[in-house]
Design a protein around this motif. Structure first.
Motif, short mmCIF file in Angstrom:
data_model
loop_
_atom_site.label_atom_id
_atom_site.label_comp_id
_atom_site.label_asym_id
_atom_site.label_seq_id
_atom_site.Cartn_x
_atom_site.Cartn_y
_atom_site.Cartn_z
N LYS A 61 -38.54 -4.03 -10.73
CA LYS A 61 -38.82 -4.77 -9.54
C LYS A 61 -38.05 -3.89 -8.35
O LYS A 61 -36.89 -3.42 -8.50
CB LYS A 61 -38.09 -5.97 -9.56
CG LYS A 61 -38.93 -6.91 -10.44
CD LYS A 61 -38.46 -8.54 -10.33
CE LYS A 61 -39.26 -9.48 -11.03
NZ LYS A 61 -38.85 -10.89 -10.78
N ARG A 62 -38.75 -3.69 -7.48
CA ARG A 62 -38.20 -3.16 -6.21
C ARG A 62 -37.51 -4.09 -5.35
O ARG A 62 -37.63 -5.23 -5.43
CB ARG A 62 -39.34 -2.22 -5.36
CG ARG A 62 -39.89 -1.09 -5.90
CD ARG A 62 -38.97 -0.05 -6.11
NE ARG A 62 -39.68 1.28 -6.67
CZ ARG A 62 -39.27 2.14 -7.26
NH1 ARG A 62 -37.94 2.19 -7.04
NH2 ARG A 62 -39.78 3.24 -7.73
N GLN A 95 -39.58 -5.67 6.03
CA GLN A 95 -38.55 -4.57 5.79
C GLN A 95 -38.19 -3.88 7.40
O GLN A 95 -39.21 -3.59 8.28
CB GLN A 95 -39.19 -3.50 5.06
CG GLN A 95 -38.11 -2.26 4.86
CD GLN A 95 -38.40 -1.15 4.01
OE1 GLN A 95 -39.55 -1.41 3.11
NE2 GLN A 95 -38.10 0.17 4.20
N THR A 129 -35.47 -3.59 -14.43
CA THR A 129 -36.05 -4.85 -14.33
C THR A 129 -37.48 -4.51 -13.83
O THR A 129 -38.33 -5.40 -13.82
CB THR A 129 -35.42 -5.68 -13.06
OG1 THR A 129 -35.52 -5.00 -11.69
CG2 THR A 129 -33.96 -5.89 -13.39
N ASN A 178 -36.63 -10.69 2.58
CA ASN A 178 -37.83 -11.29 1.57
C ASN A 178 -38.50 -12.61 1.73
O ASN A 178 -39.62 -12.93 1.24
CB ASN A 178 -37.26 -11.15 0.12
CG ASN A 178 -37.26 -9.70 -0.39
OD1 ASN A 178 -37.91 -8.94 0.09
ND2 ASN A 178 -36.28 -9.42 -1.44
N PHE A 184 -34.44 -0.82 -10.43
CA PHE A 184 -35.66 -0.71 -10.73
C PHE A 184 -36.13 -0.39 -12.33
O PHE A 184 -37.03 -1.05 -12.93
CB PHE A 184 -36.60 0.29 -9.96
CG PHE A 184 -38.04 0.39 -10.16
CD1 PHE A 184 -39.00 -0.69 -9.79
CD2 PHE A 184 -38.42 1.55 -10.83
CE1 PHE A 184 -40.36 -0.53 -10.31
CE2 PHE A 184 -39.67 1.73 -10.89
CZ PHE A 184 -40.74 0.78 -10.60
N ALA A 239 -38.16 -5.60 -2.49
CA ALA A 239 -39.12 -6.48 -1.85
C ALA A 239 -39.73 -7.29 -2.81
O ALA A 239 -40.31 -8.30 -2.50
CB ALA A 239 -40.07 -5.72 -1.20
N ASP A 240 -39.56 -7.03 -4.09
CA ASP A 240 -40.07 -7.95 -5.18
C ASP A 240 -39.25 -8.91 -5.89
O ASP A 240 -39.43 -9.86 -6.34
CB ASP A 240 -40.69 -6.96 -6.26
CG ASP A 240 -41.55 -6.13 -5.85
OD1 ASP A 240 -42.66 -6.48 -5.07
OD2 ASP A 240 -41.50 -4.89 -6.22
N LEU A 241 -37.76 -8.65 -5.39
CA LEU A 241 -36.89 -9.67 -5.88
C LEU A 241 -36.81 -10.92 -5.23
O LEU A 241 -37.11 -11.25 -4.09
CB LEU A 241 -35.41 -8.87 -5.89
CG LEU A 241 -35.14 -7.76 -6.35
CD1 LEU A 241 -33.81 -7.24 -5.84
CD2 LEU A 241 -35.26 -7.76 -7.89
N ASP A 242 -36.42 -11.95 -6.13
CA ASP A 242 -36.34 -13.49 -5.61
C ASP A 242 -35.03 -13.73 -5.21
O ASP A 242 -34.39 -14.34 -5.37
CB ASP A 242 -36.72 -14.26 -6.74
CG ASP A 242 -36.79 -15.86 -6.36
OD1 ASP A 242 -36.95 -16.19 -5.14
OD2 ASP A 242 -36.56 -16.64 -7.20
N HIS A 278 -40.87 -11.55 4.07
CA HIS A 278 -41.76 -10.50 3.40
C HIS A 278 -41.86 -9.18 4.39
O HIS A 278 -42.80 -8.56 4.53
CB HIS A 278 -43.37 -10.75 3.11
CG HIS A 278 -43.24 -11.98 2.38
ND1 HIS A 278 -43.02 -11.96 0.71
CD2 HIS A 278 -43.77 -13.28 2.63
CE1 HIS A 278 -43.13 -13.29 0.45
NE2 HIS A 278 -43.54 -14.04 1.41
#
Length: 290
Positions: free
Chosen positions: A192-193, A221, A190, A216, A187, A195-198, A219
């Motif tokens: 990004k958490r 967890q 980048t 993901n 984080f 859950a935000d990663l591609d 969407h």
């Protein structure tokens, strides 16, 4: 299917100590053993003992013939392990009475793997196979890019954490596993958490608190609790978990089922002293009394 693991192979020199040494401290060990380790070797052995077909891609020095033989004994295919004019990697591991550890790593031949070794190995892979990498070898980005182009599931264990190494493979990943500290480091690097990663599937391990799976693609967890055991040695527990998760997925288990099985394997692993040599078999995991 097959798991192709570009991974480190180390001699683990394990010292039992009353406590982990502090800066400038000289500390007498109560025992010393030599075993096989390295995150790559640990994960290969774990996946093989979980029932997967595993092809290890790596390198040893002439001093590492014993490690090649041991991997074969544990069910890992060693056809793509090169013998180089470099000493094999090794780790000096201090383990205290509570099972916590401190590790000093010398990479050796693990960071001298030729691209041709990786390319020739993956030329035999087929779509649907898994390629696994960690941050203890060279040519990680080349392996990830090659695997992605071939239609393989590209999996990455982000340890030891290095922001540049993660950034180089992130666009190719289908599966990412990292611990809580590494997730914070990612984080910071980048913004990004998980859950935000591609990345389709991200698992964050939480030690005694279990793990979280970030699906993901949907969407969502889901959190998984750890099993309560009395730890003896935490060395290799995370690697065992990773190998078991990927072997479970390779065998057709759902992610939930693969994580549940891997949680049992990791719990059993911390009750044992050592690394690759003591990773539990699938029958042992299923028979464990928890």
């Amino acid at each position: 299917m097959t798991i192709w693991n570009l991974g480190s192979i180390n001699a683990d020199l394990v010292y039992a100590v009353p406590h982990l040494p502090g800066p400038g401290e000289t500390l007498a060990a109560t025992s010393m053993t030599r075993g096989m380790g390295g995150k790559g070797a640990n994960m290969s052995v774990a996946a093989a003992r979980a029932g997967a077909q595993v092809m290890h891609i790596g390198a040893l020095g002439a001093d590492g013939a014993w490690a090649r033989d041991r991997l074969q004994d544990y069910g890992v295919d060693t056809s793509h392990i090169a013998t180089l004019d470099h000493p094999m990697g090794h780790a000096v591991i201090a383990v205290d009475r509570k099972g916590e550890n401190s590790i000093l790593l010398f990479p050796g031949a693990n960071v001298e793997i030729a691209q041709s070794t990786v390319r020739d190995a993956l030329a035999q892979a087929v779509p649907g196979d898994t390629v696994l990498i960690q941050n203890e070898t060279n040519n990680q980005a080349f392996c990830a890019e090659t695997g992605s182009k071939l239609g393989l599931r590209v999996a990455y264990a982000a340890a030891p954490f290095d922001a540049q190494a993660v950034a180089s493979v992130l666009p190719c990943l289908d599966f990412l596993i990292l611990n809580e500290v590494e997730a914070e480091q990612l984080f910071a690097a980048t913004g990004k958490r998980p859950a935000d990663l591609d990345v389709t599937d991200v698992i964050v391990t939480l030690g005694a608190r279990g793990c979280s799976w970030f699906d993901n693609a949907n969407h969502s967890q889901r959190d998984f609790a750890a099993l309560k055991v009395t730890p003896v040695d935490t060395t290799g527990a995370g690697d065992t978990f990773t190998g078991y998760v990927l072997a479970g997925l390779d065998a057709g288990l759902s992610m939930q089922e693969a994580i549940a099985q891997a949680t049992r394997a990791g719990a059993l692993m911390v009750t044992r002293a050592g690394a690759a040599d003591v990773i539990p078999t699938l029958s042992e995991v299923r028979a464990a009394p928890f």
